[in-house]
Motif scaffolding. Structure first.
Motif, PDB file in Angstrom:
ATOM      1  N   ASP A   1       0.793  -1.362   0.393  1.00 12.18           N
ATOM      2  CA  ASP A   1      -0.336  -0.245   0.645  1.00 12.18           C
ATOM      3  C   ASP A   1       0.894   1.425   0.070  1.00 12.18           C
ATOM      4  OD1 ASP A   1      -2.523   0.982   0.241  1.00 12.18           O
ATOM      5  OD2 ASP A   1      -2.209   1.912   2.028  1.00 12.18           O
ATOM      6  N   GLU A   2       1.768   1.164   0.516  1.00 13.82           N
ATOM      7  CA  GLU A   2       2.668   2.946   0.663  1.00 13.82           C
ATOM      8  C   GLU A   2       3.284   2.582  -0.235  1.00 13.82           C
ATOM      9  OE1 GLU A   2       5.451   1.371   3.900  1.00 13.82           O
ATOM     10  OE2 GLU A   2       4.066   1.607   5.517  1.00 13.82           O
ATOM     11  N   ILE A   3       3.906   1.631  -0.964  1.00 11.75           N
ATOM     12  CA  ILE A   3       4.698   1.532  -2.083  1.00 11.75           C
ATOM     13  C   ILE A   3       3.339   2.369  -3.901  1.00 11.75           C
ATOM     14  CG2 ILE A   3       6.178  -0.007  -4.671  1.00 11.75           C
ATOM     15  CD1 ILE A   3       6.728  -0.998  -2.507  1.00 11.75           C
ATOM     16  N   GLN A   4       2.304   1.794  -3.380  1.00 12.66           N
ATOM     17  CA  GLN A   4       1.121   2.185  -4.548  1.00 12.66           C
ATOM     18  C   GLN A   4       0.837   3.784  -4.427  1.00 12.66           C
ATOM     19  OE1 GLN A   4       0.423   0.457  -6.585  1.00 12.66           O
ATOM     20  NE2 GLN A   4      -1.264  -1.525  -6.483  1.00 12.66           N
ATOM     21  N   LYS A   5       0.780   3.817  -3.275  1.00 10.96           N
ATOM     22  CA  LYS A   5       0.470   5.246  -2.583  1.00 10.96           C
ATOM     23  C   LYS A   5       1.600   6.169  -3.038  1.00 10.96           C
ATOM     24  CE  LYS A   5      -2.682   4.815   0.923  1.00 10.96           C
ATOM     25  NZ  LYS A   5      -3.196   4.787   2.299  1.00 10.96           N
ATOM     26  N   GLY A   6       2.870   5.326  -3.115  1.00  5.46           N
ATOM     27  CA  GLY A   6       4.282   6.146  -4.140  1.00  5.46           C
ATOM     28  C   GLY A   6       3.745   6.495  -4.868  1.00  5.46           C
TER      29      GLY A   6
ATOM     30  N   LEU B   1       9.447 -11.478  -2.608  1.00  4.51           N
ATOM     31  CA  LEU B   1       8.027 -11.835  -3.845  1.00  4.51           C
ATOM     32  C   LEU B   1       7.859 -10.866  -5.340  1.00  4.51           C
ATOM     33  CD1 LEU B   1       5.440 -10.760  -0.948  1.00  4.51           C
ATOM     34  CD2 LEU B   1       6.000 -13.700  -1.118  1.00  4.51           C
ATOM     35  N   PRO B   2       9.414 -12.217  -6.037  1.00  3.37           N
ATOM     36  CA  PRO B   2       9.424 -12.688  -6.744  1.00  3.37           C
ATOM     37  C   PRO B   2       8.737 -11.947  -8.023  1.00  3.37           C
ATOM     38  CG  PRO B   2      10.381 -14.481  -6.823  1.00  3.37           C
ATOM     39  CD  PRO B   2       9.473 -13.212  -5.018  1.00  3.37           C
ATOM     40  N   HIS B   3       7.358 -12.464  -7.587  1.00  5.65           N
ATOM     41  CA  HIS B   3       6.169 -12.201  -8.634  1.00  5.65           C
ATOM     42  C   HIS B   3       5.440 -10.722  -8.869  1.00  5.65           C
ATOM     43  CE1 HIS B   3       4.328 -13.030  -4.970  1.00  5.65           C
ATOM     44  NE2 HIS B   3       3.058 -12.692  -5.320  1.00  5.65           N
ATOM     45  N   ILE B   4       5.981  -9.759  -7.306  1.00 12.31           N
ATOM     46  CA  ILE B   4       5.133  -8.542  -7.266  1.00 12.31           C
ATOM     47  C   ILE B   4       5.885  -7.764  -8.523  1.00 12.31           C
ATOM     48  CG2 ILE B   4       4.945  -6.763  -5.959  1.00 12.31           C
ATOM     49  CD1 ILE B   4       4.159  -8.486  -3.794  1.00 12.31           C
ATOM     50  N   ILE B   5       4.878  -7.124  -9.266  1.00  8.42           N
ATOM     51  CA  ILE B   5       5.505  -6.421 -10.145  1.00  8.42           C
ATOM     52  C   ILE B   5       4.424  -4.942 -10.138  1.00  8.42           C
ATOM     53  CG2 ILE B   5       5.777  -5.802 -13.104  1.00  8.42           C
ATOM     54  CD1 ILE B   5       5.679  -8.416 -12.921  1.00  8.42           C
TER      55      ILE B   5
ATOM     56  N   GLN C   1      13.545   6.014  -2.377  1.00  8.76           N
ATOM     57  CA  GLN C   1      13.643   4.773  -1.382  1.00  8.76           C
ATOM     58  C   GLN C   1      12.469   4.783  -1.891  1.00  8.76           C
ATOM     59  OE1 GLN C   1      12.570   8.565   1.225  1.00  8.76           O
ATOM     60  NE2 GLN C   1      14.314   8.825   2.404  1.00  8.76           N
ATOM     61  N   LEU C   2      11.672   5.020  -2.383  1.00 13.56           N
ATOM     62  CA  LEU C   2      10.909   4.183  -2.750  1.00 13.56           C
ATOM     63  C   LEU C   2      10.867   3.451  -3.860  1.00 13.56           C
ATOM     64  CD1 LEU C   2       7.147   4.138  -3.324  1.00 13.56           C
ATOM     65  CD2 LEU C   2       7.649   5.644  -5.533  1.00 13.56           C
ATOM     66  N   GLU C   3      12.062   2.843  -4.737  1.00 14.09           N
ATOM     67  CA  GLU C   3      13.215   1.526  -5.638  1.00 14.09           C
ATOM     68  C   GLU C   3      13.480   1.259  -4.551  1.00 14.09           C
ATOM     69  OE1 GLU C   3      12.774   1.536  -8.822  1.00 14.09           O
ATOM     70  OE2 GLU C   3      11.119   3.009  -9.222  1.00 14.09           O
ATOM     71  N   GLU C   4      14.137   1.457  -3.649  1.00 13.78           N
ATOM     72  CA  GLU C   4      14.604   0.713  -2.412  1.00 13.78           C
ATOM     73  C   GLU C   4      13.211  -0.157  -1.601  1.00 13.78           C
ATOM     74  OE1 GLU C   4      16.346   3.453  -0.014  1.00 13.78           O
ATOM     75  OE2 GLU C   4      18.579   3.105  -1.045  1.00 13.78           O
ATOM     76  N   LYS C   5      12.342   0.014  -1.867  1.00 15.70           N
ATOM     77  CA  LYS C   5      10.984  -0.264  -0.972  1.00 15.70           C
ATOM     78  C   LYS C   5      11.051  -1.392  -1.948  1.00 15.70           C
ATOM     79  CE  LYS C   5       9.350   3.190   2.581  1.00 15.70           C
ATOM     80  NZ  LYS C   5       8.473   4.033   2.436  1.00 15.70           N
TER      81      LYS C   5
ATOM     82  N   LEU D   1      13.405  -4.678  -2.236  1.00 16.05           N
ATOM     83  CA  LEU D   1      13.121  -5.426  -1.462  1.00 16.05           C
ATOM     84  C   LEU D   1      12.174  -6.089  -0.586  1.00 16.05           C
ATOM     85  CD1 LEU D   1      14.145  -6.048   1.655  1.00 16.05           C
ATOM     86  CD2 LEU D   1      13.205  -4.218   2.972  1.00 16.05           C
ATOM     87  N   LEU D   2      10.979  -5.816  -0.721  1.00 15.04           N
ATOM     88  CA  LEU D   2       9.709  -6.371  -1.315  1.00 15.04           C
ATOM     89  C   LEU D   2      10.152  -7.255  -2.587  1.00 15.04           C
ATOM     90  CD1 LEU D   2       6.211  -6.934  -0.165  1.00 15.04           C
ATOM     91  CD2 LEU D   2       5.784  -4.914  -2.113  1.00 15.04           C
TER      92      LEU D   2
END
Length: 316
Positions: A275-280, A311-315, A299-303, A306-307
């Motif tokens: 959710d934090e990344i989506q809002k970013g 969980l490599p399937h998350i795009i 910082q957003l790219e780092e998050k 890390l995620l």
């Protein structure tokens, strides 16, 4: 002061959904609302591969064809109003090209077959017990595609018919995926084109049939989205302007109740990160060249990294 009568819900012990789960969502437009939540939070899901399907026989037909890897041909489609259509699919698949329609249908059948073999959870949202039978073939259709109504007979599926259909769906899927869990729910959207009384009768048939097949020991469950809308949210401020469809507040509320039951505590932590990344990602800066924004982007790219490392399937 308590201004609501709340339906008591508790977390489900087994078959909870996490980021390793694969969730198939089928059924009415309400499954689209919940499917969008799964998409936003980046769960692995397949949503209505043949478009919105309102009644159980249409869902059973899709499952049967996917299990059997049906190959759609010219005999399965027809031309009307300058487009090619298929009675098994929603009108969003209709196409001016006969070849493209058949390619799309067959691609969806193949992807559904593969996903069914790997699915951990199948969520089925039933919308109505009213179904249309095409008189010429004596077969029920998923969508009439604005063909004149005189070519169809409108029928109310009995509790027994719906029960048999749901049992067939579960049996078919478990024949290739014995460990899959089913979650049934009834759409809170009222189909008043059928008439107010007829809509109530329709929903009653759906609810009665579902409760004939619910058995947690066999991993078949019920989630009360219809009851939450009718009871906890019994106010028109929770509806869209048509006073029939749940608005964003209602969808968010029911999603939160679903998360309470079906999403594990560990997974909720990951959802917060997503959710934090989506809002970013949706943030629009006043000055995209500023140092502050460049730091924010880094910082957003780092998050994200890390995620995705876990969980490599998350795009995004």
């Amino acid at each position: 002061m308590n201004l609501q009568t709340k339906i008591p819900l508790k977390p489900n012990t087994y078959n909870q959904i996490d980021y390793h789960s694969k969730v198939l969502l089928l059924g009415s437009c309400f499954s689209e609302n919940i499917g969008e939540k799964f998409e936003y939070f980046k769960f692995q899901k397949l949503q209505n591969p043949f478009g919105i399907l309102f009644h159980p026989l249409a869902i059973e037909s899709l499952i049967t064809n996917a299990i059997n890897e049906k190959e759609y041909t010219k005999d399965d489609i027809f031309f009307h109003n300058e487009q090619w259509h298929c009675y098994d699919s929603h009108s969003k698949f209709s196409n001016a090209s006969e070849i493209e329609l058949l390619q799309n249908l067959n691609n969806q059948i193949r992807s559904t077959h593969q996903f069914l073999k790997e699915a951990s959870n199948v969520i089925i949202t039933l919308g109505t017990a009213w179904a249309y039978r095409f008189i010429e073939t004596d077969e029920f259709v998923a969508n009439c595609h604005k063909i004149p109504q005189k070519r169809f007979s409108k029928e109310l599926l009995s509790v027994e018919q719906i029960t048999e259909s749901l049992e067939a769906i579960m049996s078919l899927v478990k024949s290739i995926n014995p460990k899959v869990a089913f979650i049934f729910t009834v759409s809170p959207v009222r189909h008043i084109k059928d008439g107010f009384v007829d809509n109530t009768q329709s929903k009653s048939h759906l609810i009665a049939a579902i409760h004939q097949v619910i058995e947690p020991r066999n991993h078949n469950y019920y989630f009360p989205s219809y009851e939450i809308m009718m009871d906890e949210l019994r106010d028109y401020r929770f509806y869209k302007e048509d006073m029939l469809h749940p608005n964003a507040i209602a969808v968010n509320y029911i999603w939160e109740r679903f998360v309470q039951v079906w999403i594990s505590e560990e997974t909720k932590t990951t959802m917060k990160s997503v959710d934090e990344i989506q809002k970013g990602l949706s943030h629009r800066p006043f000055n995209s060249q500023s140092d502050a924004h460049q730091t924010f982007v880094k910082q957003l790219e780092e998050k994200k990294h890390l995620l995705q490392s876990n969980l490599p399937h998350i795009i995004f």
